[in-house]
Scaffold this motif. Sequence first.
Motif, PDB file in Angstrom:
ATOM      1  N   THR A  92       0.853  -1.193   0.000  1.00 29.70           N
ATOM      2  CA  THR A  92       0.000   0.000   0.000  1.00 29.70           C
ATOM      3  C   THR A  92       0.890   1.245   0.000  1.00 29.70           C
ATOM      4  O   THR A  92       2.114   1.156   0.004  1.00 29.70           O
ATOM      5  CB  THR A  92      -0.921   0.055   1.240  1.00 29.70           C
ATOM      6  N   SER A  94      -6.417   3.185   3.604  1.00 29.18           N
ATOM      7  CA  SER A  94      -5.181   3.348   2.820  1.00 29.18           C
ATOM      8  C   SER A  94      -5.281   2.649   1.461  1.00 29.18           C
ATOM      9  O   SER A  94      -4.574   2.994   0.526  1.00 29.18           O
ATOM     10  CB  SER A  94      -3.983   2.790   3.597  1.00 29.18           C
ATOM     11  N   CYS A  95      -6.195   1.656   1.333  1.00 24.79           N
ATOM     12  CA  CYS A  95      -6.359   0.941   0.061  1.00 24.79           C
ATOM     13  C   CYS A  95      -7.307   1.682  -0.878  1.00 24.79           C
ATOM     14  O   CYS A  95      -7.489   1.274  -2.019  1.00 24.79           O
ATOM     15  CB  CYS A  95      -6.865  -0.473   0.309  1.00 24.79           C
TER      16      CYS A  95
END
Length: 337
Positions: free
Chosen positions: A102, A194-195
Motif C-alpha cells: 500500500t 489506505s487501500c
Amino acid sequence: MSNSPLGTGAALLSARRPFLIGIDLGGTKIAGALLSGAGEVLAEARTPTPAGADAIVTAVVGLAQSLRATIRADHAAADVDAIGIGSAGVVDIATGAILDATEAIPGWRGTALAERVTAATGRPVRVINDVHAHALGEQRALDIPSAHSTLLVAVGTGIGGSFLVGGVPLLGAHSVGGHIGHVPTPAAAGIRCSCGALGHAEGSGSGTGITANYVAAGGEALDGPAIVARASAGEQRARDAVERSARTVGELVGGLVNTLDPHNVILSGGVPDIGALWWDGFERAARAELLPRTRGVDLLLGRSAAAACRGAASLWDERLWAELLAQVDTPPHRPLS
Ligand SMILES: [Zn+2]
C-alpha cells in the motif's frame, strides 16, 4: 545499537544455524535482531524507514551488516548463517519478492527483496509478511503451544493480522491472508482506508485512523500520539477519536473470533499500547459481538518488543518453512482465467 540481555521466552529457532538475523521492516522503522539458534536475542538495532525501494534495501543491508559486525566482535570465527525478514506488503515467500504494497511504503511493490539482500550480504534470505512474522514471534515469546490456534491483530500505522494454525500462518490462495485491516467495519463507516475503500477497519482503527477520526469530528490533523495526549488531558473530541478507533478494532476482532474461534487472541502495536483509554472501549466492543461459546476468549496484549524479528528468524525452522512453502505450491496461486 545496544546489546541486550538474553531474551525471555526463548524457543529454538534452528538447531543447525547458530546465528541468525531477524528483520522487521515496516512503514516507519526497520528493526533488526541478532539471535542465537536457541532463540536468545544477542543484539538489536533499528533505523527509520527511508523513502524509496532502493534506499530501503540499502538500509536493510546496512542493519544486517552492523549486526554481523557485533557477532564478529564477540565470536571471532563466527558469522551469521542466514537472514529472515518480515516485510510490510504482500510477499511471495517462494521468491522473497514483494507482490504488492500500500501507500504506507511507496514504490515497494515489485522489489526483489530476498535476491537483493542476498546479493549484498552473501547470506541466504527468507521473507514473509511482517505481521505473520510478528505472530510467529509472539507465539514463541508467550510460550503458546503450537497446537493452539492464534489470531494476532497488529494495530499501528495500519492494521494487519495473522492466523496461526498448528504454529503456521495461513497465507491464503494469493498470499493476501491476514490483511484484516481491510474488513468493512460499522464504526469505520465514511472513513477512507489506505487501500482507497471507504469503511475498512484500518481507516478508523489504526494510528492514522485516530487522526482521521479527529479530523472527521472537526479537529486538526495532529498525529496519533498528540491526539492521545489531548484525550488523556480530558479533551472530549480527542477521547471520541480514540474511542472510535477502539470500537472499530473491537468490532473487527469480535467478528473474527466468531469466524475463526481461536484459542488465543493477541493484540499488539502502538495503538493497544495506549492503555486503558483505548483498551477498555476495545474490549467492550469486541465482547459485545461474541457468540455465546466464544465469550470466554482471552484477549491478550503482545509482550515481546523483538517479536517480529524473532518470528522472521524462525523462518529458518525447516519444518515451519516446508509447511509455508507447501501452501504456496498449492494451486490456485495464480489468477483464474
Ligand atoms: Zn482497505
